[in-house]
Design a protein around this motif. Structure first.
Motif, PDB file in Angstrom:
ATOM      1  N   GLY B  10       0.809  -1.286  -0.007  1.00  0.00           N
ATOM      2  CA  GLY B  10       0.133  -0.076   0.148  1.00  0.00           C
ATOM      3  C   GLY B  10       0.819   1.383   0.289  1.00  0.00           C
ATOM      4  O   GLY B  10       0.534   2.301  -0.823  1.00  0.00           O
ATOM      5  N   ARG B  11       1.813   1.255   0.887  1.00  0.00           N
ATOM      6  CA  ARG B  11       2.738   2.622   0.874  1.00  0.00           C
ATOM      7  C   ARG B  11       3.380   2.519  -0.501  1.00  0.00           C
ATOM      8  O   ARG B  11       3.565   3.851  -0.876  1.00  0.00           O
ATOM      9  CB  ARG B  11       3.719   2.113   2.004  1.00  0.00           C
ATOM     10  CG  ARG B  11       4.837   3.295   2.236  1.00  0.00           C
ATOM     11  CD  ARG B  11       5.616   3.227   3.318  1.00  0.00           C
ATOM     12  NE  ARG B  11       4.511   3.661   4.459  1.00  0.00           N
ATOM     13  CZ  ARG B  11       5.098   3.685   5.502  1.00  0.00           C
ATOM     14  NH1 ARG B  11       6.071   3.657   6.098  1.00  0.00           N
ATOM     15  NH2 ARG B  11       4.104   3.904   6.497  1.00  0.00           N
ATOM     16  N   ILE B  12       3.987   1.573  -1.265  1.00  0.00           N
ATOM     17  CA  ILE B  12       4.669   1.866  -2.243  1.00  0.00           C
ATOM     18  C   ILE B  12       3.723   2.055  -3.472  1.00  0.00           C
ATOM     19  O   ILE B  12       3.990   3.095  -4.153  1.00  0.00           O
ATOM     20  CB  ILE B  12       5.328   0.387  -2.913  1.00  0.00           C
ATOM     21  CG1 ILE B  12       6.427   0.028  -1.847  1.00  0.00           C
ATOM     22  CG2 ILE B  12       5.524   0.374  -4.403  1.00  0.00           C
ATOM     23  CD1 ILE B  12       6.705  -1.594  -2.090  1.00  0.00           C
ATOM     24  N   TYR B  13       2.175   1.835  -3.532  1.00  0.00           N
ATOM     25  CA  TYR B  13       1.316   2.161  -4.316  1.00  0.00           C
ATOM     26  C   TYR B  13       1.168   3.748  -4.139  1.00  0.00           C
ATOM     27  O   TYR B  13       1.075   4.659  -4.968  1.00  0.00           O
ATOM     28  CB  TYR B  13      -0.019   1.582  -4.263  1.00  0.00           C
ATOM     29  CG  TYR B  13      -1.036   2.283  -4.891  1.00  0.00           C
ATOM     30  CD1 TYR B  13      -0.941   2.055  -6.494  1.00  0.00           C
ATOM     31  CD2 TYR B  13      -2.049   2.882  -4.434  1.00  0.00           C
ATOM     32  CE1 TYR B  13      -2.321   2.640  -7.072  1.00  0.00           C
ATOM     33  CE2 TYR B  13      -3.035   3.645  -5.246  1.00  0.00           C
ATOM     34  CZ  TYR B  13      -2.804   3.539  -6.416  1.00  0.00           C
ATOM     35  OH  TYR B  13      -3.926   4.192  -7.009  1.00  0.00           O
ATOM     36  N   ALA B  14       1.038   4.174  -2.874  1.00  0.00           N
ATOM     37  CA  ALA B  14       0.793   5.555  -2.447  1.00  0.00           C
ATOM     38  C   ALA B  14       1.901   6.469  -2.953  1.00  0.00           C
ATOM     39  O   ALA B  14       1.482   7.672  -3.591  1.00  0.00           O
ATOM     40  CB  ALA B  14       0.453   5.556  -1.168  1.00  0.00           C
ATOM     41  N   ILE B  15       3.122   5.830  -2.863  1.00  0.00           N
ATOM     42  CA  ILE B  15       4.229   6.594  -3.234  1.00  0.00           C
ATOM     43  C   ILE B  15       4.344   6.851  -4.997  1.00  0.00           C
ATOM     44  O   ILE B  15       4.335   7.864  -5.396  1.00  0.00           O
ATOM     45  CB  ILE B  15       5.766   6.185  -2.817  1.00  0.00           C
ATOM     46  CG1 ILE B  15       5.669   6.389  -1.329  1.00  0.00           C
ATOM     47  CG2 ILE B  15       6.816   6.742  -3.475  1.00  0.00           C
ATOM     48  CD1 ILE B  15       6.879   5.529  -0.721  1.00  0.00           C
ATOM     49  N   LEU B  16       3.913   5.796  -5.411  1.00  0.00           N
ATOM     50  CA  LEU B  16       3.754   5.862  -6.989  1.00  0.00           C
ATOM     51  C   LEU B  16       2.783   6.589  -7.620  1.00  0.00           C
ATOM     52  O   LEU B  16       3.107   7.494  -8.583  1.00  0.00           O
ATOM     53  CB  LEU B  16       3.635   4.303  -7.651  1.00  0.00           C
ATOM     54  CG  LEU B  16       4.804   3.370  -7.377  1.00  0.00           C
ATOM     55  CD1 LEU B  16       4.470   1.854  -7.866  1.00  0.00           C
ATOM     56  CD2 LEU B  16       5.984   3.870  -8.041  1.00  0.00           C
ATOM     57  N   PHE B  17       1.548   6.749  -6.758  1.00  0.00           N
ATOM     58  CA  PHE B  17       0.652   7.627  -6.952  1.00  0.00           C
ATOM     59  C   PHE B  17       0.759   8.950  -7.195  1.00  0.00           C
ATOM     60  O   PHE B  17       0.605   9.854  -7.810  1.00  0.00           O
ATOM     61  CB  PHE B  17      -0.619   7.203  -6.154  1.00  0.00           C
ATOM     62  CG  PHE B  17      -1.945   8.091  -6.567  1.00  0.00           C
ATOM     63  CD1 PHE B  17      -2.735   7.891  -7.695  1.00  0.00           C
ATOM     64  CD2 PHE B  17      -2.137   8.993  -5.695  1.00  0.00           C
ATOM     65  CE1 PHE B  17      -3.733   8.419  -8.018  1.00  0.00           C
ATOM     66  CE2 PHE B  17      -3.263   9.814  -5.869  1.00  0.00           C
ATOM     67  CZ  PHE B  17      -4.063   9.683  -7.118  1.00  0.00           C
TER      68      PHE B  17
END
Lengths: 359, 271
Positions: B10-17
């Motif tokens: 989730g954290r990685i996705y949030a950063i990518l977003f």
């Protein structure tokens, strides 16, 4: 500065005459009349939806009326807006202006009417009156619930109101603070000598504070009087049930002085019409329990439950005529076991005898 | 174990977003600091050369001043109109209130190009000069709904008893408005004004249609310039827009929590 200079020297009378209020379809108040004496601390109590808050709104000018009159000190103010009524209101949530300090809140009414003579001294006297002398510079959110409430009272008194209206002012305070504020309210009201109406759903609160109390139900006044009279002599079955604890015994009059319930014959002092249905409301303190009980009415029953309440114990006792609750001093060593047979008794003149029943 | 994995994912996705959302801004800002004569990202060398170019470019500077003027007037006018409308429409007793609010926010759904053409026709019919009047009218139309909405949301949250209290203390309606209602609605009003300013400052379509050639707003001038070719002065002019907008958002975020207002008071959750 003396208190007389910052508040009205004497309260004025308040009269509602045959007021009618309709919301949507039904009448919330119909033919509602009420007379309050100058300087009186008057309680308006009843269950939610009984019309007590509506009456307050009518007096403050928030709620338009279909019919009737509102008089302050004899003067008809029915057509006047809230701004011109000189009625101070303390709201349930206090409704303090959150962006103003306590002193600014209190002085608001003086500032908007450009009544600036001795402004600072008057604000200080009001802060002193409500014992917040050193906290005038605080914002409402920096004050405790009790302090906020006192600011709200001082703010309402600052405009030298003809009448002070308190809408459930203690309901947001914790139990201990509520007790303190009851005495505090009484003191402030006596010192300010302002005619005050105290609206609450809590009868203990109203009884502790008010000179006279009106009990409302369904937009009508059920009974009006001194707290002790309402407690001792409820005039209607609603009042008997609403005020304090009582046990209800329901039966038919076998003779003018005998109420018959199932197999039990109960002696009463108030004369009845034989053949009609009556309800007898007995207070727990009317009923004695144990060995030496009153002989007018003396029954054997069994203890069904017991409730400890500090200085007293309450025993529920089932007997031939129904179930009653008797009060017993907690200091006594005697105890009554559950299901054990026990004597109960009460004098013929005890309790309130009211005609009618719910069937 | 699985929850840990989910959290990391989730954290990685949030950063990518966030990178996705911010990429255009980063590319433009990065390119604007190039020392070369062409647009490229990442810039081969760093300099403020192209900002100096904008500063010395009369067209861009005039456009910037014009944009700031138009945005200021728009914010003031939208503010006055929107706040006045909000004060009226926040009152639940107004008949047809819901419909009126919906109608007042309709311009938001209208494509700017349609609005521009409508404005040109309207102003042409009455022989009123489109610049700056149609331009301002268009900007007010697209920004006033934001002022209305934000002011209504902050006034709507006010305890109605505050006004009743004010009345019982002898205050008139106007006094109550000035001393109680508007000061307590200041958060929403300020946010609305800032929104109006930023939206007007960024707006390009209505400006292109209604402003006079040679007296364009900055985004319209950048558009014109870009349609004739591209050199890093476009990036630095855009950079100025980004910086002004970002400063506005940061300022309001610091003092009023604007982002929280839009997001609806998000609270940190504990697991």
């Amino acid at each position: 500065m003396r208190l007389q200079d910052i508040t009205n020297p004497a309260g004025v009378s308040l009269d509602l005459e045959q007021v009618e209020v309709n919301y949507g379809g039904g009448a919330v108040l119909a033919d509602f009349s009420l007379g309050i004496e100058p300087g009186e601390l008057f309680g308006l109590i009843g269950p939610s939806g009984c019309g007590k808050s509506t009456s307050l709104g009518v007096i403050a000018g928030f709620i338009p009326i279909e019919r009737g009159k509102v008089r302050l000190g004899g003067r008809d103010v029915t057509g006047l807006p809230s701004q011109k009524r000189e009625v101070g209101v303390v709201f349930q949530n206090y409704a303090l202006f959150p962006h103003m300090t306590a002193a600014e809140n209190i002085g608001y009414g003086l500032r908007v009417s450009h009544d600036m003579a001795d402004y600072d001294a008057r604000i200080q006297s009001l802060l002193d009156l409500v014992k917040l002398s050193a906290k005038g510079g605080r914002l409402p959110r920096e004050l405790s619930g009790g302090e906020q409430q006192r600011v709200a009272i001082a703010r309402a008194l600052a405009i030298r109101p003809k009448v002070l209206l308190l809408d459930e002012p203690l309901s947001n305070l914790d139990a201990r603070l509520r007790g303190e504020m009851q005495e505090e309210l009484r003191r402030i009201q006596r010192e300010a000598k302002v005619t005050t109406i105290f609206v609450t759903h809590d009868q203990d609160e109203a009884f502790a504070v008010c000179d006279r109390v009106a009990i409302m139900n369904l937009g009508r006044i059920e009974q009006l009087g001194r707290p002790r009279d309402l407690y001792r002599r409820p005039a209607t079955r609603f009042v008997a049930r609403f005020i304090g604890k009582s046990s209800r015994l329901q039966g038919r009059a076998a003779a003018a002085d005998t109420l018959e319930i199932a197999d039990a014959q109960i002696r009463t002092a108030t004369p009845m019409q034989p053949g009609r249905t009556y309800e007898l409301y007995l207070r727990p303190e009317d009923i004695s329990i144990g060995a030496a009980v009153h002989t007018d009415n003396r029954f054997e029953g069994r203890v069904t439950s017991m409730l400890e309440a500090g200085p007293h114990r309450y025993y529920s006792v089932r007997f031939d005529g129904g179930e009653v609750q008797a009060m017993f001093s907690a200091r006594a060593e005697t105890d009554f076991d559950l299901s054990a047979p026990v004597w109960i008794g009460w004098p013929a003149q005890a309790g309130a005898l009211l005609e009618g029943s719910d069937g | 174990m699985t929850t840990g994995l989910l959290r990391t994912g989730g954290r990685i996705y949030a950063i990518l977003f966030c990178i996705f959302m911010l990429a255009p801004m980063i590319v433009v800002l990065g390119a604007s600091f190039t020392g070369e004569g062409y647009i490229s990202f990442p810039p081969p060398s760093l300099s403020l050369r192209w900002y100096q170019e904008v500063y010395h470019n009369d067209t861009f500077m005039r456009a910037l001043r014009y944009s700031l003027e138009i945005a200021s007037i728009t914010a003031a006018a939208s503010g006055a109109l929107g706040v006045a409308a909000a004060v009226v429409l926040v009152n639940r007793d107004i008949p047809g209130r819901g419909l009126l609010v919906t109608l007042a926010t309709m311009p938001l759904t209208l494509p700017h190009i349609v609005l521009s053409i409508a404005l040109l026709q309207l102003f042409g019919q009455f022989a009123v000069p489109t610049a700056p009047y149609a331009l301002l009218a268009g900007h007010i139309l697209i920004t006033a709904p934001y002022v209305l909405r934000l002011t209504m949301s902050s006034l709507g949250g006010l305890d109605p008893r505050l006004q009743l209290a004010s009345y019982t203390l002898g205050a008139s309606y106007a006094q109550t408005l000035m001393r109680v209602v508007l000061p307590l609605g200041m958060r929403g009003i300020t946010a609305g004004l800032l929104f109006a300013f930023l939206l007007s400052f960024d707006e390009v379509t209505i400006s292109l249609f209604t402003a006079l050639p040679g007296a364009q707003t900055l985004p319209a001038e950048i558009f014109n310039y870009a349609s004739q070719g591209a050199d890093p002065i476009i990036a630095s002019a855009s950079g100025i827009m980004i910086i002004i907008s970002a400063l506005g958002v940061v300022a309001i975020e610091l003092s009023f929590g604007l982002l929280r207002m839009i997001a609806g008071e998000e609270r940190p959750r504990r697991s």
